[in-house]
Scaffold this active site. Structure first.
Site: not given
Ligand code: ATP
Ligand code: MG
Length: 550
Positions: A34, A260, A270
């Site tokens: 995102e 994760r 984020k």
């Molecule tokens: P955050 O919680 O840090 O904002 P998010 O999951 O909302 O992260 P996205 O931009 O939606 O962030 O994530 C893009 C991809 O990266 C998704 O498939 C998510 O599952 C993966 N991802 C995000 N954080 C992690 C992590 N800590 N470890 C492994 N994969 C991750």
């Molecule tokens: Mg997300």
């Protein structure tokens, strides 16, 4: 591309089985960020997995921006994410935006309405919550659930046309208000966001599809075979499958969840990283202490070390927290192999070599790498006055101290041996200068009949160059800064995460390009800062793990 072969994992096993059974003849994955912040090391785990799998099985991986939330997203993040993925060493097969599918998504929603599988609901957000039930009690059906198909089609069209206020209506799936999985209790598919301006679609839309509706359809439209996501989506998988089972989807990708990445001594969401930036705790998204890809890059991490780290931690179904030492070990090993050696004195103490002719300068040579001759050598300048590190001298010490003491002898790396004859102090008793003698017969050979205590580094006072050196340490002083419920994570910021020193570095470092990495002998690995015009070096990592463990 992976330097160290990729260890297998349960996802690779599923893919191999699907290829062997003929279920799939090609593999297609996607990385779906995102665009509401910069990528962090957790995303790197997902990138290395998705792009790595595609690479290893001759498949393809798309980069898709999951941009269905017009409020938090921004073009700046889109560009930064593209840069970071490329820097990590990957190229996407296709670049997509979920917002590209808004029209198709709308048509699929209409299909669900026509099949009697979705309805327009007039309950407020609060009422929806009340009707939803709990984990132990079933929910209640919305009074709007049995509207006719015609009425639903008409209302959904008018939602799109902007007739209704934000929050006045939603489009919901008609599934099962008694389902044990709360996500299946008539989840929302669309909501109204009238004032929003979307970074891709502008004001073309005033209704926006929910993630759980958008994601499976985007995957299917792109022909994704394996949709890899983190464990928090496990409970959403039944809805992912329901959406695809109830529309005329071109294919049905398989969602597979993995744990994760959590890392000690940092925060990773984020939202929290945005707070660190906005509250001024760090210089920006690329502050070298941030766990962002941009921060790690500026700190001096190599793409290879990050890929290697992601392969080392592996991919499993169980959550855990990785020690910072694992990440640090990956960069240390990579830089040990590839970083040229240099000398830099971080806490300079003047040494005058009294038997060395005044005004004389000598060109010496130092190998760039002790174990790799192909890396060549660089020129060093020796002179009567040199700098050594204050930590390398004590007036007195026992035999365990392998450095310079009064009356003791040490070797200057790549040069001669010196003996400290006299310590010069100021009125307050601070040591301001050492007066030493050198042995001219010790260049490249041991002194006759004596053993020196050890080897120290040095820089010519005449030819050395001043530089700022930034000694970075962990951003937080506890392993789990966001683990304490009643205290904000900012309470645990490490006050000593940055120390700046005025150093003197050997002359060849004046030519270092921004981003060049070196081992400063006996000090650690350093990278010329990319954001400073002046000569500034960031410490990437110390030579040894000083935190214990790891
Ligand atoms: P955050 O919680 O840090 O904002 P998010 O999951 O909302 O992260 P996205 O931009 O939606 O962030 O994530 C893009 C991809 O990266 C998704 O498939 C998510 O599952 C993966 N991802 C995000 N954080 C992690 C992590 N800590 N470890 C492994 N994969 C991750
Ligand atoms: Mg997300």
């Amino acid at each position: 591309m992976s330097e160290n072969s990729t260890p297998t994992n349960f996802i690779r096993q599923i893919i191999e089985d699907d290829l062997a059974s003929g279920k799939h003849s090609r593999i297609h994955t996607r990385f779906p960020p995102e665009p509401n912040g910069y990528l962090h090391i957790g995303h790197a785990k997902s990138i290395v997995l998705n792009f790595g799998v595609a690479e290893d099985y001759q498949g393809q991986c798309n980069l898709r921006f999951d941009d269905t939330n017009p409020h938090k997203e921004d073009e700046e993040y889109v560009e930064a994410i593209k840069e970071d993925v490329r820097w990590l060493g990957y190229e996407w097969a296709g670049l997509y935006f979920a917002s590209d599918y808004f029209e198709q998504l709308y048509q699929f929603a209409v299909e669900l309405i026509e099949k009697g599988k979705a309805f327009v609901c007039d309950l407020s957000a609060e009422e929806v919550r009340e009707y939803r039930g709990t984990l132990t009690e079933p929910g209640r059906e919305s009074p709007w659930r049995n509207r006719s198909v015609e009425e639903n089609l008409d209302l959904f069209r008018r939602m799109r046309e902007g007739e209704f206020e934000d929050g006045a209506r939603t489009l919901r799936a008609k599934i099962d208000m008694a389902a044990p999985n709360m996500n299946m209790r008539d989840p929302a598919l669309y909501r109204i966001r009238r004032g929003a301006v979307h970074h891709q679609t502008g004001d073309a839309w005033c209704i926006y599809p929910m993630y759980d509706f958008t994601h499976p359809i985007s995957d299917a439209l792109e022909g994704i075979t394996h949709s890899l996501c983190t464990l928090e989506f496990e409970d959403h998988r039944p809805l992912y499958d329901w959406v695809l089972d109830n529309i005329s989807a071109p294919c049905h990708p398989r969602q597979i969840e993995f744990a994760r990445l959590n890392l000690e001594y940092t925060v990773m969401s984020k939202r929290k990283l945005t707070q660190l930036v906005n509250e001024g705790h760090v210089e920006g998204w690329d502050d070298p202490r941030m766990p962002t890809i941009a921060g790690l890059r500026r700190r001096g991490y190599t793409p290879a070390s990050i890929r290697d780290f992601c392969n080392r931690i592996g991919v499993t179904k169980s959550d855990g927290t990785v020690e910072m030492g694992v990440l640090e070990a990956a960069i240390r090993e990579d830089l040990d192999r590839r970083a040229p050696r240099r000398m830099a004195v971080l806490h300079p103490l003047k040494v005058v070599i009294t038997n060395y002719p005044e005004g004389q300068e000598e060109r010496l040579s130092g190998p760039n790498h002790p174990k790799d001759e192909t890396m060549g050598s660089r020129e060093l300048v020796f002179s009567r006055e040199i700098w050594i590190d204050r930590a390398d001298f004590r007036e007195q010490a026992n035999k365990k101290y392998k450095r310079l003491i009064t009356g003791g002898e040490v070797r200057l790396r790549n040069a001669y041996t010196i003996i400290c004859e006299e310590v010069v102090k100021d009125d307050e008793g601070n040591i301001v200068e050492l007066r030493c003698t050198y042995d001219p017969d010790t260049l490249g050979r041991n002194p006759e009949g004596r053993k020196v205590r050890g080897v120290i580094h040095w820089v010519s006072a005449a030819a050395g160059v001043p530089a700022e050196v930034r000694l970075y340490d962990r951003l937080f002083s506890v392993p789990a800064p966001d683990g304490e419920k009643d205290r904000p994570f900012q309470d645990f910021l490490n006050p000593d995460s940055l120390k700046t020193v005025q150093a003197v570095v050997e002359p060849s470092l004046a030519q270092a390009e921004p981003g060049d990495r070196f081992q400063f002998e006996r000090e650690g690995y350093f990278c010329r800062d990319t954001a400073s015009k002046e000569l500034v070096f960031n410490r990437v990592v110390t030579l040894r793990d000083s935190w214990g463990g790891g």
